[in-house]
Design a protein around this motif. Structure first.
Motif, mmCIF file in Angstrom:
data_model
loop_
_atom_site.group_PDB
_atom_site.id
_atom_site.type_symbol
_atom_site.label_atom_id
_atom_site.label_comp_id
_atom_site.label_asym_id
_atom_site.label_seq_id
_atom_site.Cartn_x
_atom_site.Cartn_y
_atom_site.Cartn_z
ATOM 1 N N SER A 1 0.810 -1.224 0.000
ATOM 2 C CA SER A 1 0.000 0.000 0.000
ATOM 3 C C SER A 1 0.844 1.275 0.000
ATOM 4 O O SER A 1 0.387 2.324 -0.437
ATOM 5 C CB SER A 1 -0.956 0.011 1.191
ATOM 6 O OG SER A 1 -0.225 0.027 2.403
ATOM 7 N N ASP A 2 2.092 1.169 0.424
ATOM 8 C CA ASP A 2 2.962 2.351 0.441
ATOM 9 C C ASP A 2 3.506 2.700 -0.947
ATOM 10 O O ASP A 2 3.892 3.845 -1.196
ATOM 11 C CB ASP A 2 4.115 2.147 1.428
ATOM 12 C CG ASP A 2 4.925 0.896 1.145
ATOM 13 O OD1 ASP A 2 4.362 -0.098 0.621
ATOM 14 O OD2 ASP A 2 6.126 0.890 1.459
ATOM 15 N N VAL A 3 3.535 1.735 -1.864
ATOM 16 C CA VAL A 3 4.107 1.982 -3.195
ATOM 17 C C VAL A 3 3.140 1.711 -4.353
ATOM 18 O O VAL A 3 3.438 2.065 -5.480
ATOM 19 C CB VAL A 3 5.403 1.160 -3.421
ATOM 20 C CG1 VAL A 3 6.503 1.611 -2.486
ATOM 21 C CG2 VAL A 3 5.147 -0.321 -3.307
ATOM 22 N N LEU A 4 2.001 1.074 -4.058
ATOM 23 C CA LEU A 4 1.093 0.669 -5.126
ATOM 24 C C LEU A 4 -0.290 1.290 -4.994
ATOM 25 O O LEU A 4 -0.827 1.411 -3.890
ATOM 26 C CB LEU A 4 0.914 -0.850 -5.129
ATOM 27 C CG LEU A 4 2.152 -1.715 -5.290
ATOM 28 C CD1 LEU A 4 1.776 -3.180 -5.192
ATOM 29 C CD2 LEU A 4 2.845 -1.422 -6.608
ATOM 30 N N GLU A 5 -0.867 1.618 -6.139
ATOM 31 C CA GLU A 5 -2.288 1.936 -6.272
ATOM 32 C C GLU A 5 -2.858 0.735 -7.029
ATOM 33 O O GLU A 5 -2.476 0.497 -8.180
ATOM 34 C CB GLU A 5 -2.440 3.228 -7.070
ATOM 35 C CG GLU A 5 -3.835 3.753 -7.181
ATOM 36 C CD GLU A 5 -3.870 5.062 -7.950
ATOM 37 O OE1 GLU A 5 -4.763 5.203 -8.801
ATOM 38 O OE2 GLU A 5 -2.998 5.938 -7.709
ATOM 39 N N VAL A 6 -3.722 -0.042 -6.391
ATOM 40 C CA VAL A 6 -4.054 -1.386 -6.868
ATOM 41 C C VAL A 6 -5.477 -1.482 -7.406
ATOM 42 O O VAL A 6 -6.422 -0.958 -6.804
ATOM 43 C CB VAL A 6 -3.873 -2.410 -5.722
ATOM 44 C CG1 VAL A 6 -4.130 -3.824 -6.222
ATOM 45 C CG2 VAL A 6 -2.486 -2.306 -5.112
ATOM 46 N N TYR A 7 -5.598 -2.206 -8.519
ATOM 47 C CA TYR A 7 -6.890 -2.465 -9.146
ATOM 48 C C TYR A 7 -6.941 -3.927 -9.578
ATOM 49 O O TYR A 7 -5.906 -4.557 -9.787
ATOM 50 C CB TYR A 7 -7.074 -1.595 -10.401
ATOM 51 C CG TYR A 7 -6.928 -0.136 -10.122
ATOM 52 C CD1 TYR A 7 -8.021 0.617 -9.711
ATOM 53 C CD2 TYR A 7 -5.687 0.500 -10.233
ATOM 54 C CE1 TYR A 7 -7.886 1.969 -9.433
ATOM 55 C CE2 TYR A 7 -5.545 1.848 -9.958
ATOM 56 C CZ TYR A 7 -6.649 2.578 -9.557
ATOM 57 O OH TYR A 7 -6.517 3.907 -9.272
ATOM 58 N N SER A 8 -8.154 -4.434 -9.761
ATOM 59 C CA SER A 8 -8.322 -5.728 -10.414
ATOM 60 C C SER A 8 -9.602 -5.669 -11.231
ATOM 61 O O SER A 8 -10.508 -4.880 -10.941
ATOM 62 C CB SER A 8 -8.386 -6.880 -9.398
ATOM 63 O OG SER A 8 -9.614 -6.885 -8.690
ATOM 64 N N ALA A 9 -9.651 -6.492 -12.278
ATOM 65 C CA ALA A 9 -10.818 -6.501 -13.154
ATOM 66 C C ALA A 9 -10.827 -7.790 -13.964
ATOM 67 O O ALA A 9 -9.836 -8.517 -14.026
ATOM 68 C CB ALA A 9 -10.808 -5.295 -14.079
ATOM 69 N N GLY A 10 -11.963 -8.029 -14.594
ATOM 70 C CA GLY A 10 -12.123 -9.184 -15.463
ATOM 71 C C GLY A 10 -12.595 -8.753 -16.841
ATOM 72 O O GLY A 10 -13.019 -7.623 -17.050
ATOM 73 N N THR A 11 -12.525 -9.693 -17.766
ATOM 74 C CA THR A 11 -12.954 -9.421 -19.132
ATOM 75 C C THR A 11 -14.411 -9.807 -19.349
ATOM 76 O O THR A 11 -15.005 -9.433 -20.355
ATOM 77 C CB THR A 11 -12.070 -10.187 -20.136
ATOM 78 O OG1 THR A 11 -12.128 -11.584 -19.837
ATOM 79 C CG2 THR A 11 -10.635 -9.698 -20.075
ATOM 80 N N GLU A 12 -14.997 -10.584 -18.430
ATOM 81 C CA GLU A 12 -16.393 -11.011 -18.534
ATOM 82 C C GLU A 12 -17.093 -10.787 -17.203
ATOM 83 O O GLU A 12 -16.474 -10.891 -16.144
ATOM 84 C CB GLU A 12 -16.476 -12.511 -18.874
ATOM 85 C CG GLU A 12 -15.879 -12.876 -20.207
ATOM 86 C CD GLU A 12 -15.906 -14.384 -20.455
ATOM 87 O OE1 GLU A 12 -16.561 -15.121 -19.689
ATOM 88 O OE2 GLU A 12 -15.263 -14.814 -21.420
ATOM 89 N N GLU A 13 -18.394 -10.520 -17.269
ATOM 90 C CA GLU A 13 -19.171 -10.323 -16.046
ATOM 91 C C GLU A 13 -19.272 -11.627 -15.260
ATOM 92 O O GLU A 13 -19.289 -12.712 -15.833
ATOM 93 C CB GLU A 13 -20.575 -9.816 -16.388
ATOM 94 C CG GLU A 13 -20.563 -8.391 -16.879
ATOM 95 C CD GLU A 13 -21.960 -7.808 -17.020
ATOM 96 O OE1 GLU A 13 -22.914 -8.323 -16.409
ATOM 97 O OE2 GLU A 13 -22.075 -6.822 -17.743
ATOM 98 N N TYR A 14 -19.333 -11.491 -13.946
ATOM 99 C CA TYR A 14 -19.501 -12.640 -13.064
ATOM 100 C C TYR A 14 -20.245 -12.144 -11.830
ATOM 101 O O TYR A 14 -20.031 -11.000 -11.401
ATOM 102 C CB TYR A 14 -18.124 -13.229 -12.693
ATOM 103 C CG TYR A 14 -18.217 -14.645 -12.188
ATOM 104 C CD1 TYR A 14 -18.370 -15.696 -13.082
ATOM 105 C CD2 TYR A 14 -18.194 -14.924 -10.822
ATOM 106 C CE1 TYR A 14 -18.478 -16.997 -12.628
ATOM 107 C CE2 TYR A 14 -18.301 -16.220 -10.367
ATOM 108 C CZ TYR A 14 -18.445 -17.255 -11.274
ATOM 109 O OH TYR A 14 -18.568 -18.545 -10.817
ATOM 110 N N PRO A 15 -21.101 -12.980 -11.226
ATOM 111 C CA PRO A 15 -21.968 -12.481 -10.162
ATOM 112 C C PRO A 15 -21.308 -12.219 -8.810
ATOM 113 O O PRO A 15 -21.804 -11.393 -8.043
ATOM 114 C CB PRO A 15 -23.044 -13.563 -10.030
ATOM 115 C CG PRO A 15 -22.405 -14.805 -10.562
ATOM 116 C CD PRO A 15 -21.446 -14.340 -11.627
#
Length: 130
Positions: free
Chosen positions: A28-42
């Motif tokens: 958290s001190d060096v990164l701005e973090v994201y995650s995502a997918g290419t298809e929808e999921y519930p």
């Protein structure tokens, strides 16, 4: 300035969610973090949430996101091993971790994936801190 890192897989329901959680905890001190997918999921896979809880990381509020929900350009793009054509997102550095998806498997498979992801996130943070 923090580096933007995005963890991408197909559904954003397991591996990329675990990677996001580890990166937020460890970097958290060096990164701005994201995650995502290419298809929808519930939902995020319940076993993924459970094995991260075993490490003291609460993912209960996590939900699957799509590529449109994250910045259009990042410093580091990490794909989990898509088994399909991985998405293109403008980035300075791209790496595929080639991780097997534990979905549908026993909890031990999730625990092994959790360990592999933690090790890879630690290596990524070291690389960024050089």
């Amino acid at each position: 300035m923090k580096k933007k890192v995005a963890f991408i897989c197909v559904h954003n329901s397991c591996r990329s969610q675990m990677a996001e959680a580890w990166a937020k905890k460890l970097g958290s001190d060096v990164l701005e973090v994201y995650s995502a997918g290419t298809e929808e999921y519930p939902e995020v896979k319940p076993l993924a949430v459970k094995v991260m809880e075993e490490e003291g990381i609460d993912m209960s509020s996590h939900y699957p996101k799509l590529l449109r929900d994250i910045p259009g350009e990042v410093d580091y793009l990490i794909t989990m091993g898509c088994n399909v054509e991985c998405p293109y997102i403008p980035c300075s550095y791209r790496e595929d971790w080639g991780l097997e998806d534990p979905s549908g498997g026993p909890i031990e498979a999730y625990r092994e994936t959790r360990k592999l992801i933690k090790d890879k996130v630690e290596d990524l943070i070291k690389k960024i801190n050089k």
